[in-house]
Scaffold this active site. Structure first.
Site, short mmCIF file in Angstrom:
data_model
loop_
_atom_site.label_atom_id
_atom_site.label_comp_id
_atom_site.label_asym_id
_atom_site.label_seq_id
_atom_site.Cartn_x
_atom_site.Cartn_y
_atom_site.Cartn_z
N PRO A 223 99.84 121.78 -18.73
CA PRO A 223 101.25 121.77 -18.64
C PRO A 223 101.59 121.87 -17.20
CG PRO A 223 99.98 123.98 -19.17
CD PRO A 223 99.08 123.16 -19.06
N ASP A 397 98.91 123.19 -12.29
CA ASP A 397 98.68 123.62 -13.81
C ASP A 397 99.11 124.90 -13.85
OD1 ASP A 397 97.55 124.33 -16.17
OD2 ASP A 397 95.54 123.68 -15.47
N HIS A 398 100.24 125.03 -14.83
CA HIS A 398 100.96 126.36 -15.09
C HIS A 398 100.03 127.29 -15.81
CE1 HIS A 398 104.28 128.51 -14.35
NE2 HIS A 398 105.28 127.88 -14.72
N ARG A 399 98.81 126.92 -16.13
CA ARG A 399 98.03 127.91 -17.01
C ARG A 399 97.27 128.89 -15.89
NH1 ARG A 399 94.44 123.79 -20.25
NH2 ARG A 399 94.17 122.86 -18.01
N ILE A 401 98.40 128.62 -12.39
CA ILE A 401 99.07 128.80 -11.07
C ILE A 401 100.45 129.03 -11.50
CG2 ILE A 401 99.94 127.94 -8.78
CD1 ILE A 401 97.37 126.14 -8.80
#
Length: 425
Positions: A223, A397-399, A401
């Site tokens: 994501p 990477d929103h998982r 950061i």
């Protein structure tokens, strides 16, 4: 006894390769260290050196052969004290290239799944150690798969990536999982009508196939969140000019990209929450900043790495980057020079690109995309003036950061570039 020469694993993830070119022929004598062939892996075209002395008595895989599995015999070498004629007689028959058409077979009825008991786990010399590639082990760990129940299709029963991807967590050995959307999307076969338009079909090399697969997986599984800000470059350009004048006698000429590599590395050390990787049920926090730098090579995009860029001088980064970029364009990079990295930098400013969003290079969790510096209206010290401004976009990477952490990194990068004396401190 003649010595078989096998297709080597030139990188930890290599399972097959293309024998691009032979540099020796039957009857040639070789010594340890002689370059015998050029082999195209999933990352680069690499030279294959001889490790023994002797005479080439047979070439068993012709140049241009694709999909040659690691461990396949590609040539045969007769030693110094061996009879070359006898060695030629003892040499195995040439391997059949995957490009040769298979004999036509009558249509077979629909196959029924084989019972799970028929599958056997990968053999091992010790009888209890599982033989698997590092990539297969990592995927198995992420998917919760017991490798003891996976049938290996690689050389000597070695478990490879495809074996693990085709197995469901907790499924009996030999039972393949339904194709995931990511796996289905990576299938290279696409039927596209030509609409009567003249065209030339250019076959993809292994590197282009790998780029297509990895970028597809990255966009489908990571994501992405994008954060953009503008950075004034005037102070950086002034410092670069002064440094180049001082380094001219040493033959060193710094590029803007060299300073940006250093700037990103220092920003990552200031905001360590962004110097990470998402690894399933854990987050890996790195203690140094290794910057992968995107380089356009004839065979495709590749990212050589400046290791520990935060602690290196700008002149050292410049010298190392020129050497790595040259090797990348010549296809001579070694695996340790492009595998790894904690974050990436992609610069398209030299093409006049103002701003773009880059795709994350897994397993990294961020990439910084920078555009061209251009004259723009800017407010400096409360007054409207003209400044050289560059747009920079971070893909995160929103998982791994959060948006706030990514914003802090972008602010840190902006401050470092606009106050560049810290780059030489």
């Amino acid at each position: 006894m003649p010595t078989p020469i096998k297709m080597p694993a030139l990188s930890p993830t290599m399972e097959e390769g293309t024998l691009a070119r032979w540099l020796v022929k039957v009857g040639d004598k070789v010594s340890s260290g002689d370059i015998m062939a050029e082999i195209e892996t999933d990352k680069a075209t690499m030279e294959f050196e001889a490790v023994d002395e002797g005479t080439i008595v047979s070439i068993d895989v012709s140049e241009g052969s694709e999909g040659v599995k690691v461990g396949t015999i590609i040539a045969t070498l007769a030693g110094e004290d061996e009879d070359v004629a006898e060695g030629a007689e003892a040499a195995p028959a040439p391997a059949k290239s995957e490009e040769q058409p298979a004999p036509e077979a009558a249509p077979a009825p629909a196959a029924t799944p084989a019972p799970a008991a028929a599958a056997t786990p990968a053999p091992s010399p010790s009888g209890d150690r599982i033989i698997a590639s590092p990539l297969a082990k990592r995927i198995a760990e992420q998917k919760g798969i017991d490798l003891a129940e996976v049938t290996g299709s690689g050389p000597n029963g070695r478990i490879v990536k495809a074996d693990v991807e085709d197995t469901q967590a907790g499924a009996p050995a030999g039972v393949a999982a339904a194709p995931s959307p990511a796996a289905a999307a990576s299938v290279p076969s696409l039927k596209i009508p030509d609409f009567g338009i003249p065209f030339e079909a250019v076959k993809h090399n292994n590197i282009r196939k790998t780029i297509a697969r990895r970028l597809t997986e990255a966009k489908q599984t990571i994501p992405h969140i994008y954060l953009t800000l503008d950075v004034r470059l005037d102070a950086l350009l002034k410092l670069r000019g002064e440094l180049n004048a001082a380094l001219e006698s040493q033959g060193i000429k710094l590029s803007v990209n060299d300073l940006l590599i250093k700037g990103l590395a220092k920003a990552l050390m200031q905001v360590p929450s962004c110097n990470v990787s998402f690894a399933g049920d854990e987050l890996r926090k790195y203690s140094r900043a290794d910057i992968s730098v995107a380089v356009a090579a004839p065979s495709g995009l590749i990212t050589p790495i400046i290791v520990d860029a935060g602690s290196k001088s700008i002149s050292a980064i410049s010298t190392e980057m020129k050497e790595l970029a040259g090797k990348a364009r010549d296809g001579k990079l070694q695996p340790h020079e492009y595998q790894g990295g904690t974050a990436s930098l992609s610069n398209l400013g030299m093409f006049g690109i103002k701003q773009f969003d880059a795709v994350i290079n897994p397993p990294q969790a961020m990439i910084l995309a920078v555009g061209a510096g251009e004259k723009r209206p800017a407010v400096v010290d409360g007054a409207l003036s003209v400044a050289t401004v560059m747009s920079a976009t971070g893909s995160f990477d929103h998982r791994a950061i959060d948006g706030a952490d990514g914003a802090q990194l972008m602010q840190a990068f902006q401050h470092i570039v606009e106050n560049p004396l810290g780059l030489v401190a």
